[in-house]
Design an enzyme around this catalytic site. Structure first.
Site, mmCIF file in Angstrom:
data_model
loop_
_atom_site.group_PDB
_atom_site.id
_atom_site.type_symbol
_atom_site.label_atom_id
_atom_site.label_comp_id
_atom_site.label_asym_id
_atom_site.label_seq_id
_atom_site.Cartn_x
_atom_site.Cartn_y
_atom_site.Cartn_z
ATOM 1 N N SER A 126 0.836 -1.201 0.000
ATOM 2 C CA SER A 126 0.000 0.000 0.000
ATOM 3 C C SER A 126 0.867 1.245 0.000
ATOM 4 O O SER A 126 1.991 1.236 0.525
ATOM 5 C CB SER A 126 -0.853 -0.027 1.273
ATOM 6 O OG SER A 126 -1.387 1.242 1.536
ATOM 7 N N TYR A 152 -1.928 -1.073 10.925
ATOM 8 C CA TYR A 152 -2.191 -1.650 9.598
ATOM 9 C C TYR A 152 -1.043 -1.323 8.639
ATOM 10 O O TYR A 152 -0.488 -2.204 7.982
ATOM 11 C CB TYR A 152 -3.516 -1.109 9.020
ATOM 12 C CG TYR A 152 -3.648 -1.372 7.534
ATOM 13 C CD1 TYR A 152 -3.916 -2.656 7.062
ATOM 14 C CD2 TYR A 152 -3.476 -0.345 6.603
ATOM 15 C CE1 TYR A 152 -4.005 -2.906 5.695
ATOM 16 C CE2 TYR A 152 -3.561 -0.589 5.248
ATOM 17 C CZ TYR A 152 -3.831 -1.866 4.792
ATOM 18 O OH TYR A 152 -3.900 -2.112 3.436
ATOM 19 N N LYS A 156 2.032 -3.782 6.623
ATOM 20 C CA LYS A 156 2.429 -3.773 5.198
ATOM 21 C C LYS A 156 3.935 -3.557 5.093
ATOM 22 O O LYS A 156 4.616 -4.225 4.320
ATOM 23 C CB LYS A 156 1.690 -2.671 4.434
ATOM 24 C CG LYS A 156 0.204 -2.889 4.300
ATOM 25 C CD LYS A 156 -0.095 -4.065 3.396
ATOM 26 C CE LYS A 156 -1.556 -4.437 3.386
ATOM 27 N NZ LYS A 156 -1.810 -5.764 2.838
#
Ligand code: NAD
Ligand code: UDP
Length: 334
Positions: A126, A152, A156
Site C-alpha cells: 500500500s 495496519y 504492510k
C-alpha cells in the site's frame, strides 16, 4: 501448459477482480480465503463473468496444517497474496490481531511455499508504507517505514521487509511488491464490487451507503487543508485497472524484489469525488463538513512512471468510469 496461481483473499474486493482477469487470460486459479470479509457467493459471480468457477479452499492462513494441505496438493507456479485485515481504525484498537493475521499469516504462507518449492509471490502492499514524505508524489525509491500512523500500515511495511529478507536468502525467489493507491469502483458487469461489513471507513463505500439511504449523510473530513478546494487529495484507481496491474506483474516477475506503485498519477479531492458521484447519479448527496480525521495527510499520489516503463501498465479508466460502475453495482446488488 497454463500456470497455476493460488490467490489468497481471492473472494475479497481486489482479489475477486484479479481472479476474473486471471481466468480470462487462461491461468488456472485456486482461491484460499477464510471468508472473514467476503462471501462465498462471489464464486458464482466470478463464474458468471469468466465462465469458470475456481477451486475454493475455505482456509485461514493462521491454520498451518490446513494451509500446508492446500500447498501439498496444489503444484502452484505462483501466489498472489491479498489476504489480510485492512481497516485502519480497527488496527489501532486491535494491533495484536492485525500483526498476527497479516504478519504471522504471511510467515505461514512463506513456509508452505518453501516446503513445496513455490518461488513466486505478488504481495498487496500500500501507499501507506511511504509514511510522511517531503514530496506528495511518491516514487518507489523513497525510503519507507518512517512515521507510519497506524498498525495496519506497519504490517504492510514489515511484510515488505520480510519478503526482502527472504528473497535475499534464496536467489531464485521472485517477489512483486505492488503499492496500491486508493482502489475504487466495481466490475462493469455490476456483479463484483466493494461490500464491506458494518459502517465503512473509506470514502467510496461510505458514499455508496449514503446513496442507498443506509446512512444519513457523508461527512467530509476537513475543508481547511492546504489544497485548492481545502479537501484532501488522493490517487483513486479503478479496481479493474488495479487487477490488470497484477497480470502485468506476473509477466514481469524476475529473481529478487520488484517494487511498483499502482496508481494513476492524477489526484482528486474529496469534493471532486463527491461531485463526480452526484454528476453520475443525477442526485445531490446529503453531506456536511466535519472536523479533520486524525492521521490524514493533505495529499499524496503515485508517480506511476516505473510501472509504465517496466510493466507496460498504466491506468485506462477514469473517475467517471468509477462512478458509472459503482452505481451499476449498487443497482444490481439491491
Ligand atoms: P478484502 O477484505 O475485500 O479482501 C481480503 C480478503 O482476505 C477477504 O476476503 C478476507 O476474508 C480474507 N482474509 C483476511 N484474513 C485472512 C486469513 N487470515 N486467512 C484467509 N483469508 C483471509 O480487502 P481488499 O480491499 O480486497 O484488499 C486486498 C488486499 O489489498 C489487502 O491485503 C489490503 O490490505 C490490500 N490493500 C487494499 C487497499 C484498499 O483500499 N482496498 C489499499 C491498499 C492495499
Ligand atoms: N473521507 C471523508 N469522509 C469519509 C471517509 C473518508 O471525507 O467518510 C476522506 C478522508 O479524510 C480522505 C479521503 O476521503 O481524505 C480518502 O479516505 P479513505 O479512507 O477512503 O482513504 P485513505 O485515507 O486511505 O487515503
Amino acid at each position: 501448459m497454463s500456470q497455476r496461481i493460488l490467490v489468497t483473499g481471492g473472494t475479497g474486493y481486489i482479489g475477486s477482480h484479479t481472479v476474473v482477469e486471471l481466468l480470462s487470460a487462461g491461468y488456472e486459479v485456486e482461491i484460499l480465503d477464510n471468508l472473514y470479509n467476503s462471501k462465498i457467493e462471489v464464486l458464482d459471480k466470478i463464474e458468471q463473468i469468466a465462465g469458470t468457477k475456481p477451486k475454493f479452499h475455505k482456509v485461514d492462513l493462521l491454520d498451518m496444517n490446513a494451509l500446508q494441505e492446500v500447498f501439498n496438493g496444489g503444484n502452484f507456479d505462483a501466489v498472489i497474496h491479498f489476504a489480510g485485515l485492512k481497516a485502519v481504525p480497527e488496527s489501532v484498537e486491535k494491533p495484536l490481531e492485525y500483526y498476527e493475521n497479516n504478519v504471522a499469516g504471511t510467515l505461514n504462507l512463506l513456509k508452505a511455499m518453501r516446503s513445496t518449492g513455490v518461488k513466486k509471490i505478488i504481495f498487496s502492499s500500500s501507499a501507506t508504507v511511504y509514511g510522511i514524505q517531503e514530496s506528495p508524489e511518491y516514487v518507489e525509491t523513497m525510503q519507507t517505514g518512517g512515521q507510519l500512523s497506524n498498525p495496519y500500515g506497519r504490517t504492510k511495511y514489515f511484510i515488505e521487509e520480510i519478503l526482502k529478507d527472504y528473497s535475499a536468502m534464496d536467489p531464485d525467489f521472485q517477489v512483486g511488491l505492488l503499492r496500491y493507491f486508493n482502489p475504487v469502483g466495481a466490475h462493469p458487469s455490476g456483479l463484483l464490487g466493494e461490500d464491506p461489513n458494518g459502517i465503512p471507513n473509506n470514502l467510496m463505500p461510505f458514499i455508496m451507503r449514503v446513496a442507498e439511504g443506509r446512512l444519513p449523510e457523508l461527512k467530509i473530513f476537513g475543508d481547511d487543508y492546504p489544497t485548492e478546494d481545502g479537501t484532501c487529495r488522493r490517487d483513486y484507481i479503478h479496481v479493474v485497472d488495479l487487477a490488470k496491474g497484477h497480470m502485468a506483474m506476473l509477466d514481469h516477475l524476475k529473481p529478487g524484489v520488484s517494487i511498483f506503485n499502482l496508481g494513476s498519477g492524477k489526484p482528486s479531492s474529496v469534493k471532486e469525488i463527491v461531485s463526480a458521484f452526484e454528476r453520475a447519479s443525477g442526485k445531490e448527496l446529503p453531506k456536511s463538513i466535519a472536523a479533520r480525521r486524525a492521521g490524514d495527510l493533505p495529499e499524496f499520489w503515485a508517480n506511476p512512471s516505473k510501472a509504465e516503463a517496466e510493466l507496460g501498465w498504466k491506468t485506462e479508466l477514469t473517475i467517471d468510469d468509477v462512478m458509472r460502475d459503482t452505481l451499476n453495482f449498487i443497482e444490481k446488488s439491491n
